[in-house]
Design a protein around this motif. Structure first.
Motif, PDB file in Angstrom:
ATOM      1  N   ALA A  90      28.432  32.787  91.475  1.00 20.18           N
ATOM      2  CA  ALA A  90      28.113  34.194  91.212  1.00 20.18           C
ATOM      3  C   ALA A  90      27.276  34.270  89.942  1.00 20.18           C
ATOM      4  CB  ALA A  90      29.393  35.007  91.089  1.00 20.18           C
ATOM      5  N   GLY A  91      26.027  33.848  90.048  1.00 17.60           N
ATOM      6  CA  GLY A  91      25.156  33.736  88.892  1.00 17.60           C
ATOM      7  C   GLY A  91      25.397  32.423  88.172  1.00 17.60           C
ATOM      8  N   ALA A  92      24.409  31.978  87.439  1.00 14.56           N
ATOM      9  CA  ALA A  92      24.576  30.734  86.691  1.00 14.56           C
ATOM     10  C   ALA A  92      25.669  30.855  85.647  1.00 14.56           C
ATOM     11  CB  ALA A  92      23.249  30.338  86.037  1.00 14.56           C
ATOM     12  N   ALA A  93      25.924  32.069  85.161  1.00 14.95           N
ATOM     13  CA  ALA A  93      26.946  32.254  84.128  1.00 14.95           C
ATOM     14  C   ALA A  93      28.322  31.823  84.624  1.00 14.95           C
ATOM     15  CB  ALA A  93      26.969  33.704  83.664  1.00 14.95           C
ATOM     16  N   VAL A  97      31.674  28.887  83.120  1.00  9.56           N
ATOM     17  CA  VAL A  97      33.126  29.066  83.110  1.00  9.56           C
ATOM     18  C   VAL A  97      33.797  27.957  83.908  1.00  9.56           C
ATOM     19  CG1 VAL A  97      35.010  30.598  83.789  1.00  9.56           C
ATOM     20  CG2 VAL A  97      32.920  31.555  82.799  1.00  9.56           C
ATOM     21  N   LEU A  98      33.247  27.624  85.056  1.00  6.71           N
ATOM     22  CA  LEU A  98      33.829  26.564  85.887  1.00  6.71           C
ATOM     23  C   LEU A  98      33.787  25.227  85.159  1.00  6.71           C
ATOM     24  CD1 LEU A  98      32.260  27.467  89.349  1.00  6.71           C
ATOM     25  CD2 LEU A  98      34.543  28.044  88.510  1.00  6.71           C
ATOM     26  N   LEU A  99      32.668  24.918  84.526  1.00  7.03           N
ATOM     27  CA  LEU A  99      32.549  23.656  83.792  1.00  7.03           C
ATOM     28  C   LEU A  99      33.572  23.582  82.661  1.00  7.03           C
ATOM     29  CD1 LEU A  99      28.666  23.537  83.677  1.00  7.03           C
ATOM     30  CD2 LEU A  99      30.089  21.767  84.713  1.00  7.03           C
ATOM     31  N   ALA A 100      33.746  24.694  81.963  1.00  6.67           N
ATOM     32  CA  ALA A 100      34.674  24.711  80.830  1.00  6.67           C
ATOM     33  C   ALA A 100      36.121  24.549  81.277  1.00  6.67           C
ATOM     34  CB  ALA A 100      34.508  26.011  80.049  1.00  6.67           C
ATOM     35  N   GLU A 239      34.284  23.377  92.529  1.00  8.15           N
ATOM     36  CA  GLU A 239      34.632  24.218  93.681  1.00  8.15           C
ATOM     37  C   GLU A 239      36.121  24.511  93.712  1.00  8.15           C
ATOM     38  OE1 GLU A 239      33.272  24.627  98.335  1.00  8.15           O
ATOM     39  OE2 GLU A 239      33.309  22.630  97.408  1.00  8.15           O
ATOM     40  N   ARG A 240      36.943  23.540  93.327  1.00  8.73           N
ATOM     41  CA  ARG A 240      38.391  23.770  93.293  1.00  8.73           C
ATOM     42  C   ARG A 240      38.778  24.821  92.262  1.00  8.73           C
ATOM     43  NH1 ARG A 240      38.462  18.066  94.068  1.00  8.73           N
ATOM     44  NH2 ARG A 240      38.682  17.710  91.816  1.00  8.73           N
ATOM     45  N   ALA A 241      37.955  24.972  91.236  1.00  6.65           N
ATOM     46  CA  ALA A 241      38.245  25.957  90.191  1.00  6.65           C
ATOM     47  C   ALA A 241      37.765  27.360  90.560  1.00  6.65           C
ATOM     48  CB  ALA A 241      37.596  25.532  88.879  1.00  6.65           C
ATOM     49  N   GLN A 242      36.960  27.477  91.619  1.00  6.93           N
ATOM     50  CA  GLN A 242      36.471  28.779  92.046  1.00  6.93           C
ATOM     51  C   GLN A 242      37.531  29.539  92.830  1.00  6.93           C
ATOM     52  OE1 GLN A 242      32.776  27.819  94.256  1.00  6.93           O
ATOM     53  NE2 GLN A 242      31.728  29.236  92.880  1.00  6.93           N
ATOM     54  N   PRO A 243      37.509  30.870  92.760  1.00  5.52           N
ATOM     55  CA  PRO A 243      38.341  31.661  93.680  1.00  5.52           C
ATOM     56  C   PRO A 243      37.774  31.554  95.090  1.00  5.52           C
ATOM     57  CG  PRO A 243      36.894  33.102  92.451  1.00  5.52           C
ATOM     58  CD  PRO A 243      36.718  31.719  91.859  1.00  5.52           C
TER      59      PRO A 243
END
Length: 361
Positions: A90-93, A97-100, A239-243
């Motif tokens: 949902a946007g590069a932003a 968050v996922l990387l962190a 991907e596992r960290a995404q909703p």
């Protein structure tokens, strides 16, 4: 002496006096009068009519859950990569968050001045963030030898927001090594003619993660669509960290459309136009002895330095123009402003307003 590395644990919104969550849209939101927007780096006249029509047609499918397979394949084909190396966000932003949150990070380092969301996301996830602050006297250019060997997450923009510096691909590639995640934010790379210096198609560099945004060139900031390119194991961890269903059906439609050959050709033409318009802006700014333009610039924006920039920015609003303050970027101060590149007619109107303001400051 080179600028030191700094470390700070900071709060969500500010660190060392820098408001990491201030962005260009704050300059125009809630304005008392309509302002010509030179603060936000979204291409004028976008989204184009054909893209709006594609997005509108996707609304008939809103009753079903989003299916990202076609869009993911389109992004993979666009960069010559297998689909398991692509993650839609949902946007590069969102990717920051996922990387962190998803990667085991011990010593993250963010190269500044640059887009502040990577550092903000890392801080929110509880990481102690180090900064490598590049210097004006070096043209804000990165030298790989300045990055500590044990930094296991390195984040750098290319071309960098707000400096508009385009780092050589070879210099960035030299940062890649086993045990390190190298994050290259290429949100503005499609505004660079030929996308020279891009690492997006590389699979030979260990730990490389490339972020792309479709919101800048295509005017989709309100839709939120971007993507991550990286090794399959990294993509799987993110991907596992995404909703579930993180990207909407209209955004997936836009991603697929913007990766098609006609769209890529349009983006290439737009990049050429931006380069010409940027040259015009640089030439007009050269008329003012008080203004220093950071360059050579490669993005759809310029970073400028002038005494009294904070007061200039406020008075420009009275003449109908919004520009981006620079003092929220670590490594910069109140004497810096960022200007979005616009068409020559808009630039000429801006220069006329700037001349009037400078006569009073």
């Amino acid at each position: 002496m080179p600028a030191p590395l700094t470390s700070d644990h900071g709060t969500r919104s500010a660190a060392d006096g820098f408001d990491l969550r201030h962005h260009g849209d704050a300059e125009v939101l809630g304005a008392d009068a309509a302002l010509t927007d030179l603060a936000v780096n979204v291409r004028e006249g976008t989204p184009p009519a054909w893209l709006k029509a594609r997005i509108a047609a996707s609304l008939d499918g809103l009753a079903g859950y989003p299916d990202g397979r076609a869009a993911r394949l389109a992004v993979a084909d666009r960069h010559g990569l297998p689909v398991e190396r692509v993650l839609l966000t949902a946007g590069a932003a969102e990717a920051f968050v996922l990387l962190a949150r998803a990667l085991p990070v011990r010593r993250p380092l963010v190269v500044h001045p640059q887009f502040t969301e990577p550092e903000a996301a890392l801080r929110d996830a509880g990481h102690r963030v180090e900064r490598l602050v590049l210097e004006e006297r070096d043209g804000f250019r990165l030298r790989a030898e300045r990055v500590p060997e044990d930094a296991d997450l390195v984040v750098v923009g290319n071309p960098t927001n707000p400096t508009s510096v385009l780092h050589p691909a070879a210099e960035l590639a030299a940062l890649a090594r086993p045990g390190r995640t190298l994050v290259v934010d290429e949100a503005f790379m499609d505004a660079v003619p030929g996308e020279r210096e891009s690492l997006a198609g590389r699979t030979d560099l260990p730990g490389l993660v490339v972020l792309r945004s479709l919101t800048k060139t295509w005017g989709l900031a309100g839709l939120r669509i971007g993507y991550v390119l990286g090794a399959p194991e990294t993509i799987a961890a993110l991907e596992r960290a995404q909703p579930l269903w993180p990207v909407s059906t209209p955004a997936l439609t836009a991603a697929e459309a913007c990766c098609a050959e006609p769209a890529l050709a349009e983006a290439a033409r737009a990049a050429g136009t931006i380069a010409d318009d940027r040259a015009h802006l640089v030439a007009r700014l050269a008329e003012f002895e008080r203004i220093r333009v950071c360059g050579p610039a490669a993005g759809p924006f310029l970073l400028i330095r002038l005494e009294g920039a904070d007061l200039v920015r406020e008075r420009l609003r009275g003449h109908g123009f919004a520009v981006r303050r620079g003092d929220t970027f670590p490594g910069l101060g109140p004497e810096w402003l960022r200007l979005a590149v616009r068409d020559p007619a808009t630039t000429d109107r801006f220069i006329a307003a700037l001349e009037k303001v400078l006569d009073t400051v």
